[in-house]
Every structure is written in C-alpha cells, then in structure tokens.
Enzyme design. Structure first.
Site, PDB file in Angstrom:
ATOM      1  N   GLU A 121     -14.997  77.220  77.409  1.00  0.00           N
ATOM      2  CA  GLU A 121     -14.956  78.620  77.535  1.00  0.00           C
ATOM      3  C   GLU A 121     -14.159  79.134  76.344  1.00  0.00           C
ATOM      4  OE1 GLU A 121     -14.454  78.410  82.238  1.00  0.00           O
ATOM      5  OE2 GLU A 121     -12.817  78.691  80.957  1.00  0.00           O
ATOM      6  N   ASP A 150      -5.472  78.080  82.350  1.00  0.00           N
ATOM      7  CA  ASP A 150      -4.997  76.759  83.026  1.00  0.00           C
ATOM      8  C   ASP A 150      -4.838  75.961  82.061  1.00  0.00           C
ATOM      9  OD1 ASP A 150      -4.187  76.925  85.429  1.00  0.00           O
ATOM     10  OD2 ASP A 150      -5.854  76.169  86.459  1.00  0.00           O
ATOM     11  N   LYS A 291      -8.236  76.279  90.238  1.00  0.00           N
ATOM     12  CA  LYS A 291      -8.686  77.560  90.177  1.00  0.00           C
ATOM     13  C   LYS A 291      -7.872  78.285  91.435  1.00  0.00           C
ATOM     14  CE  LYS A 291     -12.054  81.005  90.416  1.00  0.00           C
ATOM     15  NZ  LYS A 291     -13.450  81.273  90.692  1.00  0.00           N
ATOM     16  N   ASP A 315     -14.445  85.628  86.847  1.00  0.00           N
ATOM     17  CA  ASP A 315     -14.418  84.318  86.206  1.00  0.00           C
ATOM     18  C   ASP A 315     -14.745  84.763  84.410  1.00  0.00           C
ATOM     19  OD1 ASP A 315     -14.113  82.391  88.072  1.00  0.00           O
ATOM     20  OD2 ASP A 315     -16.025  81.924  88.050  1.00  0.00           O
ATOM     21  N   ASP A 453     -12.927  78.897  97.742  1.00  0.00           N
ATOM     22  CA  ASP A 453     -13.466  80.334  97.691  1.00  0.00           C
ATOM     23  C   ASP A 453     -14.032  80.896  99.037  1.00  0.00           C
ATOM     24  OD1 ASP A 453     -12.713  80.230  94.840  1.00  0.00           O
ATOM     25  OD2 ASP A 453     -14.841  79.759  94.847  1.00  0.00           O
TER      26      ASP A 453
END
Ligand SMILES: *[C@@H]1O[C@H](CO)[C@@H](O)[C@H](O)[C@H]1NC(C)=O
Length: 740
Positions: A121, A150, A291, A315, A453
């Site tokens: 990312e 993270d 996460k 995200d 989630d």
C-alpha cells in the site's frame, strides 16, 4: 422500486425513509420461489423413487452422489432465499439534518484509516485516502483523522506530514469549488483541464503542487531517507531508532494537526481537521491481532484526543468519492424516532478500476443492490471492515437499551497539552495494555477469529442494536478490485475459510444469534458461512454426469418423461431469475455470464481448498499451503485485463483443477457425442439429453480456459506444466471406459 415507506409518527419530517418494493413485487417473487421449491421437491422425489438397483454398480454410486449433491443444492437454495425475501432501500435527507441541527450541535466524527505495509500500500495511495476524508463536507473542528500504521514506517509518517501541509491548500480549494471526488489523485487523474467554474491559474498551481508532493514522497520512498529539513519541523521523526523494525518498536502517537489550536489553519485561515499518526507498540513475543488490534488501539487513542461519538473506518485503498457521506450517515443516527437503536451504517464496496464486461465478474451489483438490502431488511446489515460509520458506544460493548440517550455533542479532551496528550495516548497502545481486559472479547473489534469484522457486527446485533445499509446513487467509497484470477481465487479462499471457521465455532450465527436476531438474518449470515460446503457437490456435478455421459450411463430422466419437467424448470427458472436480477442491478449480460464462470471456478478451487484446509486443521494436520500465487502487478497483465483476457501465468493447484475440469468436459463431450452418433441412437440421445446439455454448457463456459491453453501466446497464458498435469489426469478417463 418505490413503494410503501415506513415513517416515525411525529411532526418533524424524518431524516431518512425506508422503502420496500411494492407488495405486488414481493408476492410475485414469493410465488415464483414457491414454484421453484415445488420443482426442487419433485427432483428430490424423483431421486428417491428411481434409485437404480445396487447391482448396476457405477450407476448406483453415481446416482447416490448426485442425489446428495441435489439435496445440498436444494437446501442451500432455501438458505439463499433469505437474501431475496424482503429488501429495503434507505434514503437519507441531509437537508433535513441541516434544518434540524445547527452546526454546533453536530457530533464529532473520528475517522480511522488503517495501513499495514508500505510496499503493498504505497504511501501516496494512503495519503490520497487520508486527504479525501479530511476534505469531507463537515465542520472541520469536528473532524478527526487517525492513521494507524501497522508497519511502523517512518516513511508513512513523512508522507502524512507532507499530506498535512498539502491539506492547507487542498481543503480550501475543495470547499471553494465543490470539488468531487476529494482524493487529489483521483481528481487530477480524471480531470485533464480545469472545469469552467475554476480559476485556471489556481487549478494548475494546485495540480503542480500535487505533482511535487507525489515526487517528494516517492523519492523518499525510493531512497528510504527523510530530508533533514522535514526532520526539524516534526519531532516525531526523532522517535525512530536505528534498530526499530516493523515487528519491534515502541508505540508512537504524533498529532500532526491539532484542530483545537487556532494556529492550525489552512491558507484561508480556516480551521483544519485534527490529524493523528499512530503506530502501536510491537514486540515479537506479543500477538498484535492484525487489523482488529490496530482498530482497537485507534479506539483508545482517539478516546483521549477527541472521543467523538461517531467513528468511521476505512481501508487505506478506499477513498471517499462522496463528500456528503458523513451527513448522510448522521441522518440515520440522529433521527429521534427511528435512529435510537442503530449501531452502524455500512456503505457498499465499489471499485474504481473495474472495466466494462469485466472477465472476473467483479461488479458485485447483485450483492450490493439485492443481497445487502435484504440483510438490512432483517435488521442486520453485516459489518465488513471498511466504509462503515459506528456509534462509539455500541462498538465499545454497550448493550442496547431504549432508555439510553446519546449525548451527541460531548467533547472530551483529557488535557490541552499536546505532548502530554501524545504520551497519554501512547501508554494506551502498548503491547501489554490489553492483557486481562475485555478488549477484543466484548469491547471493540473481536479477536481470535478470521473475519473479525463480521463477527464484531454480529455481536453488536446480538446486543440488541440494529444496523443499516446505505447505498446512495453516488457511491461513498471507491477501492481497487483484484484483477488477476490467482489473486481473486486466493482472496476467496481466505474469506471462505474464515466464514467456515465462524460457522463451526461458538460464533456461528445460529448459536450466537439464537433468540437474539431473527432467523432470516441467521440464514442470511449463513449463506456465506456455507460457501465451502458447495465445493464438493459442485465438483461432483461438473465431472461425474459428464463422465457417465461418455460411458453411456444415464442419470437423468428421459426427455420424454414427465420427470424431465421439474429438472428443466428448476434449472431454467433459477438461471433466468439470476440473469434478470443481474440485469436489473446494472450488470450486462456478458458480466452475468462471466460471473457464472467465476462462480464455478470459485466453487471448485477456493471453496474446495478452503474446505480441505479446514478439515486438515481440525484433524491436526498441517495446512496444505496450496495457494501460493505471485501478486501480479505487471503492466502487461493490466493491459490483458482491460482486453478481457484471463490471467493465469504461473503454476497453481487451483489452475490445475480448473483446467482438468475444462479438459475433462471437452473430452467427454466430443467422445460422447461421437459414441451416441455411432450407435445411431435417437433413443440413447433422449436418455442422455440432460447430461449432454450439461456437458456442453460446461464446455461453453470454459471457453477462456481453452483459449489460454491452446491459442494464446502471451505470458498470461496457461503454463504448459498445468496443461500437462491436467492431461495426465484426464487421459486415463478417456481411454479406460468403465463397464456399463
Ligand atoms: C464518483 O464521483 C464522481 C464525481 O463526483 C462521480 O461522477 C462518479 O459517478 C462517482 N462514482 C461512482 C461509482 O458513484
């Protein structure tokens, strides 16, 4: 779809309405569904009453398996009825919100952006998302953005620092010209020249500024060195020691922009939203819970800095495409009559990079336009980890009670001193902070299961809260869909495994939700929960009938028999219904066809391997590790995707399964037809009709596989190794026909 709408019984106009399809439409669907159900029952009846004698050997076995498969498909179809039964569609009225509440009365909103790996990312992607949410059309002093890094990467902090500087120009620009979308990368990527309303000079200077920003950030990414000038401006950079790594570093909280301070203003002198960087402490010996862990850390960090009653999380690869999303979401929470028990508002996932007639069936329109509205209809849209607005209290474990009134305007900053505040926040995100607490158990996002989630959302619903699904015409968030077959299948394998583990655990919707949520919702959750179970019946259905066709073993009623009717009806009705739904939801017919192919591929690869791996794990055998595929970022692969070519390229067990099934059916069709013709059997063709059609359809849908195998020459073609393996499996079946 307009029809009856449900309203609260008071004088003020509601902030949102719920629309249902007309009663006619709902009853028509239910009538149709009952005819299909009747067909399914007749199919089962036929299977039960026409069992061939056991002495027929192969035929008896094939029959048995087929009956089991059809039993499962029938059952699963009943389960999927839950996501068709009663869709509801929500409409929000942000204008009413504006009329009802003054700006000062609006709640604060904390926005969490999570990133985990600067190589997958890239920092530019992350800050584009951050800038898009900073630029929401919402009072800036009420807006707080938190980035969880993270990887604990100093480069991400640098990029965020650059973004905070750029925001001073970008936010006023967005405000002045009502720019959409508000991710600068997306905006300048699509707009080649300034729109008429814009001042040309201003537009070009901003575009230039963005280009410089990208150049600076990318050069730091490449060199890995932070410029000395920036180091002087932000203390945070000094916090990185030589030996800090992404798995071993202390907690770092940096407030880059403090919205409370008047000096944090943009070029027009207006307040900026608060911007915070967080990297929680990581130690190799402590579990960090991925996460879920970072979301819980963000909940705590934000609780001392802004403690807003509304939390949104997204995200880092999903930017905001609609600057009005916050106000829309608040319409649900703040409606006095209807919003009291709403815990979260989930927006759909939409993709920016999907092309027309996508070969992977990526447009998930039927899911977004039909499945989710139905879950919503049962009072419980699921939470899928991004693009979701939460009520902080509900996320932190509060049980719903009708007496509870939210204080939307509370402000709670623990101290005014920024250094103290950062220190306080850092102490909340150490490795050991959560030991012996309810975090991850009752509070925050749940730990210890994949797809945390979904479980978190389910648990919130079990505590008495409702959730809603909001899908406005202009989409709230746009992300990137995977564009290679391997990536998609691996991703689905992971999800399927997660869902299966949930179904087999104490978090199963039927156990956890028993008497707490409606049966329809339990079933709705289980549609995904039982994905894996579809694998074996599907694999059976696409191989055994074709093999039997080759060997002249009839498994279906003759075309002239009345029993043929239910088979034909169920198949035709189910598929035409799915086609019509797809078209109604905005797919093209080609996309539907491609989606059917992916449906088949996923079931015989992702779901199958997920099921096998789960079974192995339960038996205590190590996992297969079947699914190593390289991430494809080859620009030529992207070109091929745009041309609608399927991407294979490397060896993978998944591709071998797909190819084997495709080859097997091709062989069965050609040899089988030849045999039937040689026997000159109009009679035998009648008995083989269903199997012949089934086989031909499987061949037709596998067309891209044959192409990748025999025709294509590019590097995304099926590697010869896969073809050889498949051929070796298929050949024996062709030359060694079983005895009749
Ligand atoms: C994203 O926003 C742009 C500009 O506001 C709009 O034209 C486009 O339709 C939106 N995309 C989707 C998928 O809604």
């Amino acid at each position: 779809m307009a029809g009856s709408s449900v309203r609260g019984g008071s004088n003020c106009p509601p902030l949102f309405v719920t629309e249902k399809p007309t009663r006619m439409a709902r009853y028509a669907y239910r009538l149709f569904a009952s005819t299909v159900l009747a067909g399914v029952l007749l199919v089962w009846l036929y299977r039960a009453t026409h069992v061939p004698p056991m002495s027929s050997g192969a035929r008896w076995w094939a029959w048995l398996g087929l009956s089991a498969a059809e039993l499962w498909f029938g059952f699963y179809w009943v389960l999927t009825l839950s996501v068709r039964w009663s869709p509801v569609f929500r409409r929000a009225f942000p204008d009413q919100l504006l009329r009802r509440y003054k700006e000062e009365q609006l709640p604060g909103v904390d926005i969490f952006v999570c990133t985990a790996d600067p190589t997958v990312e890239p920092p530019m992607l992350v800050i584009s998302t951050v800038l898009s949410v900073m630029a929401y059309d919402y009072p800036k002093e009420k807006l707080n953005i938190y980035l969880s890094d993270d990887a604990g990467s100093i480069i991400t902090l640098y990029a965020l620092y650059e973004a905070s500087e750029f925001a001073k120009h970008w936010l006023p620009f967005c405000n002045k010209y009502q720019v959409e979308p508000r991710s600068p990368a997306a905006y300048f990527g699509t707009e080649a020249s300034p729109p008429d309303a814009c001042d040309r000079k201003e537009w070009f200077s901003l575009k230039e500024m963005h280009k410089d920003l990208a150049a600076r950030v990318n050069s730091v990414v490449n060199s890995g060195k932070i410029p000395e000038v920036s180091k002087c401006k932000l203390m945070g950079f000094s916090r990185w020691s030589e030996n800090a790594s992404f798995r071993d570093h202390p907690s770092i909280v940096q407030i880059l922009i403090d919205g409370n301070k008047r000096k944090a203003t943009d070029v027009d002198g207006k307040v900026l939203p608060t911007l915070v960087y967080m990297a929680r402490e990581k130690r190799p010996q402590e579990h960090h819970h991925f996460k879920a862990g970072s979301l819980n850390a963000l909940i705590r960090v934000s609780s001392v800095i802004s403690n807003s009653p509304v939390i949104m999380n997204v995200d880092c690869d999903m930017y905001s495409n609609n600057s009005g999303s916050i106000r829309d979401a608040l319409c649900f929470f703040q409606d006095e009559q209807l919003g009291q028990d709403i815990a979260f508002v989930q927006y759909p996932q939409n993709f920016e990079n999907v092309v027309q007639n996508d070969i992977y069936g990526n447009p998930i329109n039927t899911v977004n336009e039909l499945d989710h509205p139905c879950l919503d209809g049962w009072g419980g849209m699921c939470y899928y980890g991004t693009g979701c607005f939460h009520r902080r209290e509900a996320l932190c474990g509060r049980i719903y009670s009708p007496d509870y009134k939210e204080d939307w305007t509370r402000v709670a900053r623990k101290t005014e001193d920024v250094i103290d505040l950062e220190g306080m926040a850092e102490s909340l995100v150490t490795c050991t902070y959560e030991h012996n607490t309810l975090w991850g158990v009752e509070k925050g996002v749940i730990y210890g299961c994949p797809l945390e989630d979904v479980i978190t959302g389910l648990q919130i619903q079990c505590r008495g809260w409702r959730s809603v699904y909001h899908n406005p015409p202009r989409k709230g968030f746009l992300g990137m869909a995977p564009t290679s077959l391997g990536q998609i299948l691996v991703q689905h394998k992971r999800w399927t495994e997660g869902f299966l583990q949930i179904s087999l655990s104490k978090y199963s919707p039927f156990l956890l939700g028993h008497r707490k949520i409606s049966l329809g919702l339990q079933m709705g959750y289980s549609v995904c929960g039982f994905w894996a179970a579809n694998s074996f019946p599907t694999l059976y259905y696409v191989t055994i009938p074709s093999l039997c066709f080759l060997n002249g073993i009839s498994l279906f009623p003759e075309i002239t028999s009345p029993w043929f009717v239910p088979f034909a009806y169920v198949a035709v009705a189910a598929y035409s219904c799915s086609l019509v739904e797809s078209l109604q939801c905005g797919d093209t017919a080609v996309e539907w066809w491609n989606a059917q192919r992916m449906w088949l591929f996923r079931r015989i690869t992702s779901y199958l391997l997920a099921a096998i791996d789960t079974i192995r794990r339960m038996l205590g055998v190590t996992e297969s590790g079947f699914t190593l595929t390289a991430k494809v970022t080859d620009p030529r692969a992207l070109e091929r995707y745009k041309k609608g070519m399927m991407e294979f390229g490397s060896f993978s067990v998944m591709f071998a399964i797909i190819t084997t099934v495709a080859l097997l059916n091709l062989a069965c069709m050609m040899l089988g037809v030849a045999k039937v013709l040689l026997r000159k059997g109009a009679v035998s063709l009648g008995a083989m009709f269903v199997q012949a059609v089934l086989c031909a359809l499987i061949v037709a849908i596998n067309f891209p596989v044959y192409e990748a195998m025999f025709v294509r020459k590019d590097s995304g073609r099926l590697p010869a190794s896969v073809s050889v393996v498949s051929l070796c499996i298929v050949l024996p079946f062709c030359i060694l026909p079983t005895k009749l």
